[in-house]
Scaffold this motif. Structure first.
Motif, PDB file in Angstrom:
ATOM      1  N   UNK A 319       0.956 -11.500   3.760  1.00 17.58           N
ATOM      2  CA  UNK A 319       1.923 -10.618   3.280  1.00 17.58           C
ATOM      3  C   UNK A 319       1.851 -10.555   1.655  1.00 17.58           C
ATOM      4  N   UNK A 320       1.776 -11.625   1.272  1.00 18.89           N
ATOM      5  CA  UNK A 320       1.746 -11.744  -0.407  1.00 18.89           C
ATOM      6  C   UNK A 320       0.930 -12.922  -0.883  1.00 18.89           C
ATOM      7  N   UNK A 321       0.180 -12.552  -1.846  1.00 16.89           N
ATOM      8  CA  UNK A 321      -0.937 -13.570  -2.363  1.00 16.89           C
ATOM      9  C   UNK A 321      -0.639 -13.599  -3.964  1.00 16.89           C
ATOM     10  N   UNK A 322      -0.234 -14.980  -4.558  1.00 20.48           N
ATOM     11  CA  UNK A 322      -0.019 -14.955  -6.005  1.00 20.48           C
ATOM     12  C   UNK A 322      -0.804 -16.103  -6.385  1.00 20.48           C
ATOM     13  N   UNK A 323      -1.392 -16.087  -7.557  1.00 17.39           N
ATOM     14  CA  UNK A 323      -2.292 -17.088  -8.097  1.00 17.39           C
ATOM     15  C   UNK A 323      -1.532 -17.475  -9.433  1.00 17.39           C
ATOM     16  N   UNK A 324      -1.820 -18.735 -10.027  1.00 14.71           N
ATOM     17  CA  UNK A 324      -1.364 -19.390 -11.165  1.00 14.71           C
ATOM     18  C   UNK A 324      -2.406 -20.139 -11.517  1.00 14.71           C
ATOM     19  N   UNK A 325      -2.175 -20.541 -12.922  1.00 14.67           N
ATOM     20  CA  UNK A 325      -3.291 -21.161 -13.653  1.00 14.67           C
ATOM     21  C   UNK A 325      -4.281 -20.279 -14.386  1.00 14.67           C
ATOM     22  N   UNK A 326      -4.082 -19.247 -14.252  1.00 19.55           N
ATOM     23  CA  UNK A 326      -5.167 -18.110 -15.021  1.00 19.55           C
ATOM     24  C   UNK A 326      -4.490 -17.442 -15.992  1.00 19.55           C
ATOM     25  N   UNK A 327      -5.155 -17.142 -17.152  1.00 20.34           N
ATOM     26  CA  UNK A 327      -4.207 -16.251 -18.348  1.00 20.34           C
ATOM     27  C   UNK A 327      -3.302 -15.519 -17.806  1.00 20.34           C
ATOM     28  N   UNK A 349      17.053 -12.441   5.673  1.00 18.69           N
ATOM     29  CA  UNK A 349      17.775 -11.373   6.011  1.00 18.69           C
ATOM     30  C   UNK A 349      17.573 -10.610   7.273  1.00 18.69           C
ATOM     31  N   UNK A 350      16.231 -10.287   7.097  1.00 21.13           N
ATOM     32  CA  UNK A 350      15.751  -9.308   8.375  1.00 21.13           C
ATOM     33  C   UNK A 350      15.278 -10.203   9.646  1.00 21.13           C
ATOM     34  N   UNK A 351      15.385 -11.541   9.317  1.00 18.64           N
ATOM     35  CA  UNK A 351      15.404 -12.330  10.437  1.00 18.64           C
ATOM     36  C   UNK A 351      13.378 -12.582  10.829  1.00 18.64           C
ATOM     37  N   UNK A 352      12.886 -12.226   9.876  1.00 14.12           N
ATOM     38  CA  UNK A 352      11.341 -12.212   9.986  1.00 14.12           C
ATOM     39  C   UNK A 352      10.969 -13.675   9.461  1.00 14.12           C
ATOM     40  N   UNK A 353      10.360 -14.263  10.503  1.00 11.16           N
ATOM     41  CA  UNK A 353       9.846 -15.671  10.290  1.00 11.16           C
ATOM     42  C   UNK A 353       8.435 -15.622   9.376  1.00 11.16           C
ATOM     43  N   UNK A 354       8.449 -16.412   8.609  1.00 14.54           N
ATOM     44  CA  UNK A 354       7.414 -16.521   7.753  1.00 14.54           C
ATOM     45  C   UNK A 354       6.786 -17.826   7.432  1.00 14.54           C
ATOM     46  N   UNK A 355       5.645 -18.311   7.094  1.00 11.71           N
ATOM     47  CA  UNK A 355       5.040 -19.343   6.628  1.00 11.71           C
ATOM     48  C   UNK A 355       4.721 -19.305   4.971  1.00 11.71           C
ATOM     49  N   UNK A 356       5.014 -20.335   4.408  1.00 12.11           N
ATOM     50  CA  UNK A 356       4.353 -20.204   3.160  1.00 12.11           C
ATOM     51  C   UNK A 356       3.447 -21.381   2.848  1.00 12.11           C
ATOM     52  N   UNK A 357       2.455 -21.097   2.052  1.00 11.18           N
ATOM     53  CA  UNK A 357       1.306 -22.024   1.789  1.00 11.18           C
ATOM     54  C   UNK A 357       0.983 -22.008   0.158  1.00 11.18           C
ATOM     55  N   UNK A 358       0.945 -23.132  -0.406  1.00 11.09           N
ATOM     56  CA  UNK A 358       0.151 -23.252  -1.818  1.00 11.09           C
ATOM     57  C   UNK A 358      -1.038 -24.075  -1.574  1.00 11.09           C
ATOM     58  N   UNK A 359      -2.372 -23.560  -1.972  1.00 13.06           N
ATOM     59  CA  UNK A 359      -3.424 -24.201  -2.092  1.00 13.06           C
ATOM     60  C   UNK A 359      -4.038 -24.516  -3.542  1.00 13.06           C
ATOM     61  N   UNK A 406      -2.959 -21.222  -5.252  1.00 17.83           N
ATOM     62  CA  UNK A 406      -2.850 -19.769  -4.752  1.00 17.83           C
ATOM     63  C   UNK A 406      -1.694 -19.823  -3.631  1.00 17.83           C
ATOM     64  N   UNK A 407      -0.550 -19.096  -3.911  1.00 18.31           N
ATOM     65  CA  UNK A 407       0.436 -19.170  -2.968  1.00 18.31           C
ATOM     66  C   UNK A 407       0.632 -18.023  -2.231  1.00 18.31           C
ATOM     67  N   UNK A 408       0.737 -18.267  -1.088  1.00 17.21           N
ATOM     68  CA  UNK A 408       0.637 -17.131   0.282  1.00 17.21           C
ATOM     69  C   UNK A 408       1.832 -16.935   0.949  1.00 17.21           C
ATOM     70  N   UNK A 409       2.232 -15.828   1.210  1.00 18.68           N
ATOM     71  CA  UNK A 409       3.364 -15.540   2.350  1.00 18.68           C
ATOM     72  C   UNK A 409       2.821 -15.182   3.524  1.00 18.68           C
ATOM     73  N   UNK A 410       2.772 -15.561   4.738  1.00 17.77           N
ATOM     74  CA  UNK A 410       2.323 -14.982   6.018  1.00 17.77           C
ATOM     75  C   UNK A 410       3.457 -14.788   6.985  1.00 17.77           C
ATOM     76  N   UNK A 411       3.410 -13.594   7.790  1.00 13.41           N
ATOM     77  CA  UNK A 411       4.294 -13.232   8.529  1.00 13.41           C
ATOM     78  C   UNK A 411       3.771 -12.979   9.976  1.00 13.41           C
ATOM     79  N   UNK A 412       4.572 -12.951  10.811  1.00 14.05           N
ATOM     80  CA  UNK A 412       4.198 -12.843  12.377  1.00 14.05           C
ATOM     81  C   UNK A 412       3.751 -11.555  12.682  1.00 14.05           C
ATOM     82  N   UNK A 413       4.312 -10.428  11.950  1.00 14.60           N
ATOM     83  CA  UNK A 413       3.855  -9.006  12.084  1.00 14.60           C
ATOM     84  C   UNK A 413       3.565  -8.410  10.741  1.00 14.60           C
ATOM     85  N   UNK A 414       2.802  -7.573  10.572  1.00 16.56           N
ATOM     86  CA  UNK A 414       2.401  -7.255   9.273  1.00 16.56           C
ATOM     87  C   UNK A 414       3.456  -5.991   8.651  1.00 16.56           C
TER      88      UNK A 414
END
Length: 420
Positions: A319-327, A349-359, A406-414
């Motif tokens: 759902x979301x991808x954010x980068x850090x460490x670059x200007x 709040x919407x009850x949508x399960x998500x997974x968060x990952x930082x590589x 790279x931090x990302x959020x993943x959800x079960x549905x798009x």
């Protein structure tokens, strides 16, 4: 013949069934190569590096002369260390280390017993156990009869912390263990020089390509305080910088691809779930049976929702991808973190399960390991050589000092950000 018997052993043949890049084939369909071919390639790269350093009087480390009496025995032990460096790797990816037992259950021989016994075992621990205390160990002993080395000497090049009580790595009062270890594991080792080229080839990308022949052909050694360390001719410094950047970009663009990451995350969720019954055995002979197919079969039979998502190839969607460490990311870091927090709160709040990952990746850890120095050799017009520490010859370590993540959020549905 002795090397062939090791290659033909069940332990090494098992690597045919361990994918080199785990779940990456979900992003790069041709990335189905295995650790068997990588390990053979690492042995070849280590051989070429060794021969470049010790193969002729023109390339020998400064102060050494032919004949180099230890040439054959050092070459043999380096080849086996490179061949076996990954022999203990678990199925599919590093994620399965969650399923490994406590390291104390492996009963690794005392000479190589790891520090911190109250922890999970890693694939490196399994590698040491296989080399030192398995049905493969007698084959390694047989391979070392003519050259006078034991399995412990092979393990000592794989794990630098192992203490050796004899003078096997000594010749002429000089300790050659440091440079031999560096051929196996360092900022410029055979492992990286093989997997970067092999992985980029099979993934169909150009990030991991570098001038392998020029880099290897310009390796030499440098003796400091009766210890021999890896050195690089100054004319290959640009090739080394390209090598560093190639590896850095492979992590960011290939190894951290969002599809590979989510499959690893889902496997971690399954392995950490209460109903998970998948464990890797401490019995080192039984470990031979545990490969990618064994894990895949287990996942297909499981009713756990995470196992089913992996088996049925129905991953969470990014759902979301954010980068850090670059200007550009530094300037907007606070806003990014605020946005990420808002999205998470909205999903809850919407009850949508998500997974968060930082590589997270960084160009190099070299500048934090002064005990493992690499030098750059400069020759002047009078054929006089000077050796300068690597970190003083390139500014890449400073330019890329900050880690990239790279931090990302993943959800079960798009979902779309506009709906949030």
């Amino acid at each position: 013949t002795s090397e062939l018997s090791i290659i033909d052993s069940p332990y090494f043949q098992r690597l045919r069934q361990i994918k080199q890049l785990g779940f990456s084939e979900n992003s790069f369909p041709s990335a189905t190569h295995n650790r068997f071919v990588h390990s053979l390639g690492a042995m070849e790269a280590a051989s070429l590096a060794y021969e470049a350093i010790f193969g002729s009087k023109h390339s020998l480390p400064e102060g050494l002369t032919q004949p180099f009496h230890s040439y054959a025995r050092f070459r043999s032990v380096v080849r086996l260390a490179a061949l076996l460096h990954d022999v203990g790797h678990g199925p599919l990816s590093h994620t399965t280390e969650f399923a490994m037992p406590e390291v104390k259950e492996l009963n690794i021989p005392r000479a190589a017993a790891p520090k911190g016994k109250n922890r999970k075992a890693t694939h490196e621990d399994y590698t040491l156990k296989i080399i030192l205390d398995s049905s493969l160990t007698p084959l390694i002993k047989q391979a070392g009869i003519n050259d006078g080395f034991e399995p412990l000497h092979v393990a000592a090049l794989v794990e630098p912390k192992i203490e050796i009580g004899d003078s096997f790595f000594m010749e002429g009062g000089i300790n050659f263990r440091p440079i031999l270890q560096q051929i196996i594991s360092s900022e410029l080792d055979a492992d990286r020089m093989d997997y970067l080229r092999r992985d980029s080839l099979h993934a169909g990308v150009s990030y991991g390509q570098f001038d392998f022949d020029w880099l290897v052909g310009n390796l030499t050694g440098h003796i400091v305080d009766q210890k021999c360390y890896l050195s690089l001719q100054h004319r290959a410094l640009y090739a080394f910088e390209d090598f560093l950047i190639s590896r850095f970009h492979m992590f960011l663009m290939v190894y951290f691809h969002h599809k590979s990451v989510i499959y690893d995350e889902m496997l971690a969720q399954y392995l950490g779930s209460p109903e998970c019954t998948y464990t890797l055995p401490s019995d080192i002979e039984k470990y031979c049976e545990y490969n990618d197919a064994h894990l895949s079969s287990h996942l297909y039979k499981s009713n756990n929702p995470w196992a089913r998502r992996i088996a049925d190839r129905k991953p969470y969607r990014m759902l979301v991808e954010l980068h850090s460490g670059i200007p550009v990311a530094k300037a907007a870091r606070a806003e990014q973190e605020k946005l990420l927090s808002q999205i998470k709160e909205k999903l809850k709040l919407e009850g949508t399960h998500y997974l968060s990952s930082t590589s997270t990746s960084e160009l190099s850890k070299y500048f934090r390991r002064p005990s493992d120095p690499i030098f750059v050799r400069y020759d002047n017009h009078y054929n006089q050589a000077s050796f300068i520490p690597l970190e003083q010859c390139t500014d890449l370590f400073q330019k890329y000092e900050e880690k990239r993540s790279i931090t990302r959020l993943y959800v079960a549905t798009v979902e779309t950000p506009a709906n949030l």
